[in-house]
Motif scaffolding. Structure first.
Motif, PDB file in Angstrom:
ATOM      1  N   LEU A 231       0.852  -1.183   0.000  1.00  0.00           N
ATOM      2  CA  LEU A 231       0.000   0.000   0.000  1.00  0.00           C
ATOM      3  C   LEU A 231       0.891   1.237   0.000  1.00  0.00           C
ATOM      4  N   GLU A 232       0.796   2.003  -1.050  1.00  0.00           N
ATOM      5  CA  GLU A 232       1.658   3.164  -1.256  1.00  0.00           C
ATOM      6  C   GLU A 232       1.482   4.210  -0.146  1.00  0.00           C
ATOM      7  N   SER A 233       2.629   4.672   0.402  1.00  0.00           N
ATOM      8  CA  SER A 233       2.677   5.785   1.373  1.00  0.00           C
ATOM      9  C   SER A 233       1.814   5.533   2.610  1.00  0.00           C
ATOM     10  N   LEU A 247      -9.780   9.018  10.734  1.00  0.00           N
ATOM     11  CA  LEU A 247     -10.471   8.411   9.589  1.00  0.00           C
ATOM     12  C   LEU A 247     -10.004   6.975   9.350  1.00  0.00           C
ATOM     13  N   HIS A 248      -8.710   6.761   9.348  1.00  0.00           N
ATOM     14  CA  HIS A 248      -8.175   5.457   8.961  1.00  0.00           C
ATOM     15  C   HIS A 248      -8.516   4.371   9.978  1.00  0.00           C
ATOM     16  N   LEU A 249      -8.516   4.695  11.260  1.00  0.00           N
ATOM     17  CA  LEU A 249      -8.851   3.680  12.259  1.00  0.00           C
ATOM     18  C   LEU A 249     -10.305   3.258  12.159  1.00  0.00           C
ATOM     19  N   GLN A 250     -11.188   4.178  11.779  1.00  0.00           N
ATOM     20  CA  GLN A 250     -12.592   3.814  11.568  1.00  0.00           C
ATOM     21  C   GLN A 250     -12.716   2.803  10.435  1.00  0.00           C
ATOM     22  N   THR A 251     -12.006   3.056   9.344  1.00  0.00           N
ATOM     23  CA  THR A 251     -12.045   2.134   8.205  1.00  0.00           C
ATOM     24  C   THR A 251     -11.508   0.764   8.598  1.00  0.00           C
ATOM     25  N   ASP A 440      -7.250  11.180   2.495  1.00  0.00           N
ATOM     26  CA  ASP A 440      -8.368  10.570   1.780  1.00  0.00           C
ATOM     27  C   ASP A 440      -7.891   9.511   0.784  1.00  0.00           C
ATOM     28  N   SER A 441      -6.718   9.741   0.178  1.00  0.00           N
ATOM     29  CA  SER A 441      -6.180   8.760  -0.774  1.00  0.00           C
ATOM     30  C   SER A 441      -5.810   7.461  -0.078  1.00  0.00           C
ATOM     31  N   VAL A 442      -5.161   7.565   1.075  1.00  0.00           N
ATOM     32  CA  VAL A 442      -4.812   6.366   1.834  1.00  0.00           C
ATOM     33  C   VAL A 442      -6.079   5.644   2.278  1.00  0.00           C
ATOM     34  N   ASP A 443      -7.085   6.402   2.674  1.00  0.00           N
ATOM     35  CA  ASP A 443      -8.333   5.775   3.099  1.00  0.00           C
ATOM     36  C   ASP A 443      -8.983   5.024   1.940  1.00  0.00           C
ATOM     37  N   TYR A 444      -8.925   5.591   0.739  1.00  0.00           N
ATOM     38  CA  TYR A 444      -9.455   4.880  -0.434  1.00  0.00           C
ATOM     39  C   TYR A 444      -8.686   3.581  -0.662  1.00  0.00           C
ATOM     40  N   THR A 445      -7.359   3.635  -0.577  1.00  0.00           N
ATOM     41  CA  THR A 445      -6.559   2.431  -0.777  1.00  0.00           C
ATOM     42  C   THR A 445      -6.897   1.369   0.262  1.00  0.00           C
ATOM     43  N   LEU A 446      -7.084   1.788   1.523  1.00  0.00           N
ATOM     44  CA  LEU A 446      -7.495   0.840   2.557  1.00  0.00           C
ATOM     45  C   LEU A 446      -8.863   0.236   2.235  1.00  0.00           C
ATOM     46  N   GLN A 447      -9.799   1.069   1.809  1.00  0.00           N
ATOM     47  CA  GLN A 447     -11.123   0.562   1.445  1.00  0.00           C
ATOM     48  C   GLN A 447     -11.017  -0.479   0.334  1.00  0.00           C
ATOM     49  N   ALA A 448     -10.232  -0.165  -0.697  1.00  0.00           N
ATOM     50  CA  ALA A 448     -10.112  -1.078  -1.837  1.00  0.00           C
ATOM     51  C   ALA A 448      -9.499  -2.407  -1.410  1.00  0.00           C
ATOM     52  N   ALA A 449      -8.387  -2.347  -0.651  1.00  0.00           N
ATOM     53  CA  ALA A 449      -7.693  -3.575  -0.253  1.00  0.00           C
ATOM     54  C   ALA A 449      -8.544  -4.412   0.700  1.00  0.00           C
ATOM     55  N   LEU A 450      -9.194  -3.751   1.661  1.00  0.00           N
ATOM     56  CA  LEU A 450      -9.973  -4.495   2.654  1.00  0.00           C
ATOM     57  C   LEU A 450     -11.279  -5.021   2.064  1.00  0.00           C
ATOM     58  N   ASP A 451     -11.896  -4.259   1.188  1.00  0.00           N
ATOM     59  CA  ASP A 451     -13.110  -4.755   0.532  1.00  0.00           C
ATOM     60  C   ASP A 451     -12.772  -5.927  -0.386  1.00  0.00           C
ATOM     61  N   TYR A 452     -11.593  -5.874  -1.002  1.00  0.00           N
ATOM     62  CA  TYR A 452     -11.119  -6.991  -1.820  1.00  0.00           C
ATOM     63  C   TYR A 452     -10.976  -8.248  -0.959  1.00  0.00           C
ATOM     64  N   ALA A 453     -10.407  -8.074   0.252  1.00  0.00           N
ATOM     65  CA  ALA A 453     -10.268  -9.222   1.148  1.00  0.00           C
ATOM     66  C   ALA A 453     -11.626  -9.762   1.565  1.00  0.00           C
ATOM     67  N   LEU A 454     -12.596  -8.870   1.750  1.00  0.00           N
ATOM     68  CA  LEU A 454     -13.928  -9.281   2.199  1.00  0.00           C
ATOM     69  C   LEU A 454     -14.674 -10.110   1.157  1.00  0.00           C
ATOM     70  N   ARG A 455     -14.374  -9.883  -0.111  1.00  0.00           N
ATOM     71  CA  ARG A 455     -15.161 -10.524  -1.164  1.00  0.00           C
ATOM     72  C   ARG A 455     -14.540 -11.830  -1.659  1.00  0.00           C
ATOM     73  N   GLN A 456     -13.603 -12.398  -0.899  1.00  0.00           N
ATOM     74  CA  GLN A 456     -12.900 -13.591  -1.373  1.00  0.00           C
ATOM     75  C   GLN A 456     -13.639 -14.899  -1.115  1.00  0.00           C
ATOM     76  N   GLY A 457     -14.748 -14.845  -0.381  1.00  0.00           N
ATOM     77  CA  GLY A 457     -15.572 -16.048  -0.236  1.00  0.00           C
ATOM     78  C   GLY A 457     -15.059 -17.012   0.811  1.00  0.00           C
ATOM     79  N   GLU A 458     -15.412 -18.277   0.641  1.00  0.00           N
ATOM     80  CA  GLU A 458     -15.130 -19.284   1.659  1.00  0.00           C
ATOM     81  C   GLU A 458     -13.689 -19.780   1.630  1.00  0.00           C
ATOM     82  N   GLU A 459     -12.970 -19.551   0.546  1.00  0.00           N
ATOM     83  CA  GLU A 459     -11.571 -19.982   0.450  1.00  0.00           C
ATOM     84  C   GLU A 459     -10.683 -18.751   0.217  1.00  0.00           C
ATOM     85  N   PRO A 460     -10.569 -17.882   1.214  1.00  0.00           N
ATOM     86  CA  PRO A 460      -9.803 -16.651   1.010  1.00  0.00           C
ATOM     87  C   PRO A 460      -8.308 -16.944   0.872  1.00  0.00           C
ATOM     88  N   PRO A 461      -7.604 -16.158   0.092  1.00  0.00           N
ATOM     89  CA  PRO A 461      -6.151 -16.317   0.021  1.00  0.00           C
ATOM     90  C   PRO A 461      -5.512 -15.807   1.307  1.00  0.00           C
TER      91      PRO A 461
END
Length: 537
Positions: A231-233, A247-251, A440-461
């Motif tokens: 995650l950049e910066s 902001l970031h701790l809430q996310t 706000d940019s870091v918060d977007y990156t956190l949202q993207a990475a964490l939402d990606y992790a959330l959508r991995q289903g029953e066999e997450p990487p």
């Protein structure tokens, strides 16, 4: 006895023009204008005077050999610099880049075909031969012009010596006409080569014996894909500086609750990055090599050292290895020495939308492209990939927003976002506004990475989210080199990181200690392999 006739005037002029062209050759395309050759380089004048002083003698032959070898080598380096700057955006390192020639040829063959690669190699060989042959011929023409008069030869020698003294004194005094640009360039290249050789010896001494070669069943305890996502910066300031942490701790807390509800385990801590404010590739290389790489010379040494990276070990263990690098817009031959079997750079990811200034594509698209191109095929082998997210890279404007994953398409739906807000030259007039954009940019990156992790289903990487470095102190308000590490995945794998000193969840405990980023390679290999007691490397 038949004496050879002196060369014709046109031949002499051609020889001088060739010497002039090579001594005045710029090292940057932007300086490749008529002004670069408007005046002769001072080295050329000194060279011509020296040639007139020694003539066709033993000393003349020695001068001819010396100029052919030295000026020829410097010219080849200049041409290599020009080619590297145009293709890779950096200068040629005579030590660090030589081992990459084979990788470059393979890259051309893979991109443009074998005929193009063969043509490139033959063209380079012909050019090098022409440079050295041309210099030998030109010096022979000039040496023929030496006067017979002894006092004239002595005058020429005195002039050459005086000019050399003037060139030595000129740079500190700012006398541009007498500044020996080519000689200075040659000295700097020689110093770079010496520094790289020294650093390479140190690096190889640091490598020492690879104790991890004794691992039983390397990475055999991992039964799924592994994603190392930078995650950049993203730095510790997101936890310790109220302006960012609010902001970031809430996310992070919201995502932690959601992941826990899905049965996904998390653990977090802090690492010490080798860099601060930029040069993300040093962090990437430090984690991969398991050795601290904190400057470009050491980075070049790592590339040519033969050190087995984390990705080499993964490939040996049967994983498919890949690098997803949306910021890479030019050829990247170094990647072929880093253990990656497949490289997905910007042109490979299928993004057809507009860039967000320097940022080529939003992180959400990068992650979706990773699944589409690497994780949804028929290859049964596990994937071990490095992914470098870049939406939180400067200039932090405009800031993307999350879209429904099924609506991403070819990325053109981000076009409207990419045109929103003020341009960087307006935003950067106000430092507080820049900090808000960064937050706000870091918060977007956190949202993207964490939402990606959330959508991995029953066999997450198994996912490692790693900050590459803190933002510059004036922006991030934190001068430390400390960055977060989040381990996300199935409980039985996350549990194997218990010895890393991490805190359960996505928010490390206040005052959590840090580990050097270079420790992570060996920790990962030890804790996820079948070895018993393996000594430190």
């Amino acid at each position: 006895m038949i004496q050879r006739r002196p060369p014709a005037l046109w031949s002499l002029l051609a020889a001088i023009l060739l010497l002039h062209a090579l001594t005045a050759l710029p090292t940057e395309m932007a300086r490749m204008t008529w002004r670069a050759w408007a005046l002769p380089a001072p080295e050329l004048l000194a060279l011509l005077l020296a040639a007139l002083a020694v003539g066709r003698s033993v000393a003349g032959t020695a001068l001819r050999v010396l100029v052919t070898v030295v000026l020829g080598a410097v010219t080849v380096l200049k041409v290599a610099d020009l080619a590297m700057m145009e293709s890779l955006g950096r200068r040629f390192n005579p030590v660090g880049d030589l081992p990459l020639l084979d990788a470059s040829v393979r890259l051309i063959a893979g991109s443009l075909g074998k005929p193009a690669a063969v043509a490139a190699v033959l063209g380079a060989i012909v050019l090098i031969v022409l440079i050295f042959v041309g210099l030998w011929w030109a010096m022979g023409r000039v040496l023929w012009q030496a006067p017979h008069s002894l006092w004239r030869r002595r005058s020429a020698l005195a002039g050459a010596v005086a000019l050399v003294v003037a060139m030595i004194a000129a740079p500190p005094r700012g006398v541009e006409a007498l500044t020996p640009a080519t000689s200075t360039y040659a000295i700097q290249r020689a110093q770079l080569a010496a520094r790289t050789l020294t650093e390479l010896r140190r690096f190889r001494a640091d490598v020492g014996h690879e104790a991890l070669a004794a691992l039983d069943d390397p990475l055999g305890l991992i039964d799924r894909d592994v994603l190392v996502i930078f995650l950049e910066s993203y730095g510790r300031t997101s936890f310790d500086t109220d302006f960012f942490a609010d902001l970031h701790l809430q996310t992070l807390a919201r995502a932690e609750d959601q992941l826990t509800a899905q049965g996904v385990a998390t653990a977090s801590g802090f690492l010490t990055s080798p860099t601060h404010g930029g040069q993300s590739w040093l962090a990437h290389a430090t984690l991969a090599n398991g050795l601290r790489i904190d400057d470009q010379t050491r980075y070049q040494a790592a590339i040519v050292s033969g050190r087995k990276t984390l990705y080499h070990h993964a490939a040996d263990a049967g994983f498919r290895t890949a690098a997803v690098m949306p910021a890479i817009v030019r050829p990247w031959p170094e990647a072929l020495t880093m253990g990656f079997q497949r490289i997905l750079a910007f042109p490979d990811l299928g993004y057809e939308g507009l860039p967000f200034n320097w940022v080529t594509m939003p992180d959400q698209f990068t992650l979706a492209a990773t699944d589409r191109l690497l994780r949804q095929g028929d290859d049964p082998r596990r994937l071990f990939a490095q992914i470098a997210l870049i939406s939180s890279h400067a200039p932090w404007t405009p800031v993307p927003r999350m879209l429904p994953w099924e609506d991403l398409g070819d990325g053109t739906k981000f076009n409207a976002m990419s045109q929103e807000g003020d341009p960087p030259n307006v935003v950067w007039r106000d430092r507080d506004r820049v900090r808000a954009q960064y937050r706000d940019s870091v918060d977007y990156t956190l949202q993207a990475a964490l939402d990606y992790a959330l959508r991995q289903g029953e066999e997450p990487p198994l996912i490692l989210l790693v900050g590459d470095h803190q933002a510059a102190t004036s922006i991030g308000l934190d001068e430390r080199r400390e960055v977060p590490l989040h381990v996300i995945g199935p409980p039985h794998l996350v549990a194997r990181t218990a010895a890393w000193g991490l805190t359960e969840g996505l928010i490390p405990a206040p005052g959590s200690p840090t580990r050097p980023m270079e420790d992570l390679r060996d920790l990962f290999l030890r804790n996820f392999s079948g070895a018993g007691d393996v000594p430190p490397s």
